[in-house]
Write a protein that holds these residues in place. Structure first.
Motif, short mmCIF file in Angstrom:
data_model
loop_
_atom_site.label_atom_id
_atom_site.label_comp_id
_atom_site.label_asym_id
_atom_site.label_seq_id
_atom_site.Cartn_x
_atom_site.Cartn_y
_atom_site.Cartn_z
N TYR A 93 17.11 -17.98 35.68
CA TYR A 93 17.48 -17.14 37.42
C TYR A 93 18.93 -17.06 37.54
CZ TYR A 93 15.52 -17.30 42.40
OH TYR A 93 15.14 -16.52 43.49
N ILE A 94 19.46 -18.31 37.21
CA ILE A 94 21.21 -18.40 38.21
C ILE A 94 21.47 -17.57 37.56
CG2 ILE A 94 22.72 -19.50 38.42
CD1 ILE A 94 20.79 -22.41 38.46
N ARG A 95 21.86 -17.47 36.22
CA ARG A 95 22.70 -15.75 36.42
C ARG A 95 21.87 -14.56 36.50
NH1 ARG A 95 22.01 -19.49 31.06
NH2 ARG A 95 20.79 -18.32 30.77
N VAL A 96 20.24 -14.38 36.40
CA VAL A 96 20.52 -12.98 37.18
C VAL A 96 20.70 -12.94 38.64
CG1 VAL A 96 18.55 -11.06 38.13
CG2 VAL A 96 18.19 -12.50 35.73
N LEU A 136 8.72 -4.89 47.77
CA LEU A 136 8.15 -4.30 46.94
C LEU A 136 9.00 -4.52 45.45
CD1 LEU A 136 9.04 -1.34 48.99
CD2 LEU A 136 7.07 -1.49 48.25
N ALA A 137 10.29 -4.62 44.84
CA ALA A 137 11.08 -4.81 43.77
C ALA A 137 10.38 -5.99 43.04
CB ALA A 137 12.34 -5.14 44.29
N SER A 138 9.52 -7.60 43.78
CA SER A 138 9.36 -8.53 43.40
C SER A 138 8.10 -8.40 43.28
CB SER A 138 9.87 -9.60 44.59
OG SER A 138 9.82 -9.11 45.25
N ILE A 139 6.86 -7.92 43.93
CA ILE A 139 5.93 -7.50 43.67
C ILE A 139 5.54 -6.99 42.35
CG2 ILE A 139 3.98 -6.81 44.23
CD1 ILE A 139 4.44 -7.12 47.40
N TRP A 140 6.73 -5.93 42.22
CA TRP A 140 6.23 -4.58 40.66
C TRP A 140 6.45 -5.23 39.65
CZ3 TRP A 140 10.54 -1.48 38.60
CH2 TRP A 140 10.17 -1.05 37.48
N LEU A 141 7.57 -6.20 39.43
CA LEU A 141 8.09 -6.74 38.73
C LEU A 141 7.28 -7.89 38.55
CD1 LEU A 141 12.33 -6.69 39.61
CD2 LEU A 141 10.45 -5.56 36.95
N GLY A 147 7.12 -12.77 35.90
CA GLY A 147 7.00 -14.23 36.23
C GLY A 147 8.08 -14.61 37.55
N TYR A 148 9.08 -15.76 36.97
CA TYR A 148 9.55 -16.58 38.48
C TYR A 148 10.88 -15.76 38.38
CZ TYR A 148 11.80 -17.47 33.75
OH TYR A 148 13.24 -17.48 32.38
N VAL A 149 11.24 -15.03 36.64
CA VAL A 149 12.25 -14.01 37.38
C VAL A 149 12.39 -12.61 38.17
CG1 VAL A 149 12.33 -12.43 35.65
CG2 VAL A 149 14.76 -12.91 35.48
N ALA A 150 11.36 -12.09 38.26
CA ALA A 150 11.08 -11.09 39.21
C ALA A 150 11.77 -11.35 40.75
CB ALA A 150 9.61 -10.72 39.53
N LEU A 151 11.90 -12.72 40.79
CA LEU A 151 11.70 -12.87 42.40
C LEU A 151 13.77 -12.82 42.01
CD1 LEU A 151 9.86 -15.71 43.83
CD2 LEU A 151 10.19 -13.79 44.57
N ALA A 152 14.46 -13.75 41.27
CA ALA A 152 15.42 -12.77 41.22
C ALA A 152 15.99 -11.74 41.14
CB ALA A 152 16.44 -13.70 39.78
N TRP A 153 15.59 -10.67 40.36
CA TRP A 153 15.75 -9.18 39.84
C TRP A 153 15.83 -8.58 41.48
CZ3 TRP A 153 19.27 -7.92 37.23
CH2 TRP A 153 19.23 -7.58 35.95
N ALA A 154 14.41 -9.39 42.87
CA ALA A 154 14.25 -8.80 44.68
C ALA A 154 15.47 -9.01 44.56
CB ALA A 154 13.15 -9.21 44.80
#
Length: 467
Positions: A93-96, A136-141, A147-154
């Motif tokens: 998560y931190i790296r993203v 939108l990004a977090s819900i879609w991912l 999973g948890y990394v959806a919020l990191a990319w968002a």
């Protein structure tokens, strides 16, 4: 904030408590890192009486340098952080999320300049757009199974959107020219501002890290959901207070107007909304959790009731930072916020092994003490007495009691808060709103006057458009 809350609720339902707990641990790390970025002087840009182009350039250049250093440190130490929590997912998560953190210098200094210029319309556009992109990004991912990394990319997507909008809405590109000519002034102010922000972030986010270390990721997710619901009135209903208060108090100080009366009036208005909402939230916590989070999160409900009791005393915190910065007492902030953070963190660390309920009850004792300390420090600069402070809250206390009569009656009829159905919860909300409306009239609360004034302004605008 409403968008962020709705998104967090949807994502929590999609990924579950354990994965959500991982994202909380990762985001808490970046919340603390964000406080370090205050070293570059975001509040410095708002507070200065005369702001020069060289000061702006120095602040942005310093922000770029600080962001690069912190991003590299977090990226390189991500694996070790994951090992510390026995959760390698936290490191990923931190790296993203570090990619999004790098874009901060192109967003937050512009926020400060817009706040200084009272350009709240542009600020609202950027904040709403960033929240929408992130949501939108977090819900879609999350729906796709990230999973948890959806919020990191968002967070990365939101940072990209915010950067683009800041470039579009703030036309002066010359402010991005590198300069360190005013570094003494920027870092001199920023050191105290960053220290205050850092200890505040420690007080707010380190508890999650402590819980993650002492318990597990699921407990972190449950604790975060409980805190999020209990601070709903503060973070959503009063979301605009923080953005508006600093420039308003700063202008009041510059013009030598009655900042003391402005502060007490603000406390009266805040408590008139904050307290009734907290009482309603605590009373209806069980049906609210069923509707919002789903049955897999029911452990959150009893924690929300306890935390709402603690949050009743947190209302002065929204004003302590803008008031002290405005009056030039920035040096008092690190000690004040540090003391509050140390007390919160120490109590949570001592109670962590005994479970989440014990932690919540400990906060009921600590939060009022921290609030009184905050008011005591502000008193030194605004010269009001404790009688003035408590007098400003009398009408809000009565208003809150009247608004709570309906929900409390339903709880009594149903044999306790856990006996409330979703339908009873909706009825309780309507009864509370009716009681609050009656209470505004009965108590002659100044909030009623502000609401009437706002309604007239809206009506004039609507009539003007119709013509």
């Amino acid at each position: 904030m409403l968008i962020n809350l709705a998104v967090a609720i949807i994502v929590a339902r999609l990924i579950g408590p354990a994965a959500f707990g991982v994202s909380v641990l990762g985001s808490s790390t970046f919340a603390i890192a964000e406080a370090l970025r205050e070293l570059s002087g975001g509040a410095y840009l708002i507070q200065q009486n005369e702001l020069t182009r060289r000061q702006i350039r120095t602040s942005i250049t310093a922000s770029v340098l600080v962001s690069i250093v912190i991003s590299l440190v977090l990226y390189l130490s991500a694996s070790r952080i994951g090992v510390f929590f026995s959760l390698p997912e936290v490191g990923h998560y931190i790296r993203v999320a570090a990619l999004g953190y790098l874009l901060g210098p192109f967003i937050f200094p512009i926020f400060a300049l817009m706040s200084r210029d009272m350009a709240f319309g542009s600020l609202a556009i950027i904040n709403t757009s960033m929240a929408s992109v992130s949501g939108l990004a977090s819900i879609w991912l999350a729906h796709l199974g990230f999973g948890y990394v959806a919020l990191a990319w968002a967070t990365v997507a939101a940072a990209v959107a915010g950067t683009i909008l800041c470039f579009l809405l703030y036309a002066d590109r010359s402010i991005y020219l590198p300069s360190l000519s005013e570094w003494r002034g920027v870092l001199g102010f920023g050191a105290f501002d960053s220290a205050a922000a850092l200890v505040a972030a420690i007080g707010e986010y380190v508890p999650y890290l402590v819980i993650g270390r002492a318990l597990d990721a699921t407990s972190v997710g449950i604790a975060q959901r409980a805190v999020l619901l209990s601070v709903f009135p503060e973070r959503v209903i009063l979301a605009g207070v923080g953005a508006i208060a600093l420039p308003v108090f700063s202008r009041s100080v510059r013009e030598n107007s009655d900042t003391r009366a402005l502060y007490l009036n603000a406390l009266e208005l805040i408590s008139g909304v904050h307290w009734p909402c907290l009482l309603l939230l605590g009373a209806l916590s069980t049906p609210l959790v069923r509707i919002v989070l789903g049955p897999q999160w029911l452990e959150v409900a009893p924690l929300v009731r306890i935390l709402c009791l603690a949050a009743v005393f947190s209302f002065p915190w929204a004003l302590q930072y803008p008031v002290l910065v405005a009056v030039g007492a920035i040096r008092s902030l690190p000690l004040l916020v540090g003391g509050q953070a140390i007390m919160n963190t120490a109590v949570i660390a001592l109670a962590a092994n005994h479970g989440l309920s014990v932690i919540a009850w400990c906060l009921v004792g600590v939060v009022p003490l921290n609030a009184l300390i905050a008011v005591a420090v502000v008193r030194r600069y605004l010269n009001f007495c404790w009688g003035d402070f408590f007098a400003a809250l009398r009408k809000s206390a009565l208003l809150s009691l009247i608004s709570a009569l309906g929900p409390f009656f339903l709880i009594h009829m149903k044999g306790g808060p856990d006996g409330l159905s979703i339908e009873a919860g909706l009825l309780g909300a309507l009864l509370s709103l009716a009681g609050w409306s009656i209470g505004l009239v009965v108590t002659r609360h100044p909030l009623r006057r502000e609401l009437v004034r706002g309604a007239k302004v809206v009506k004039r605008k609507i009539d003007g458009r119709m013509l």
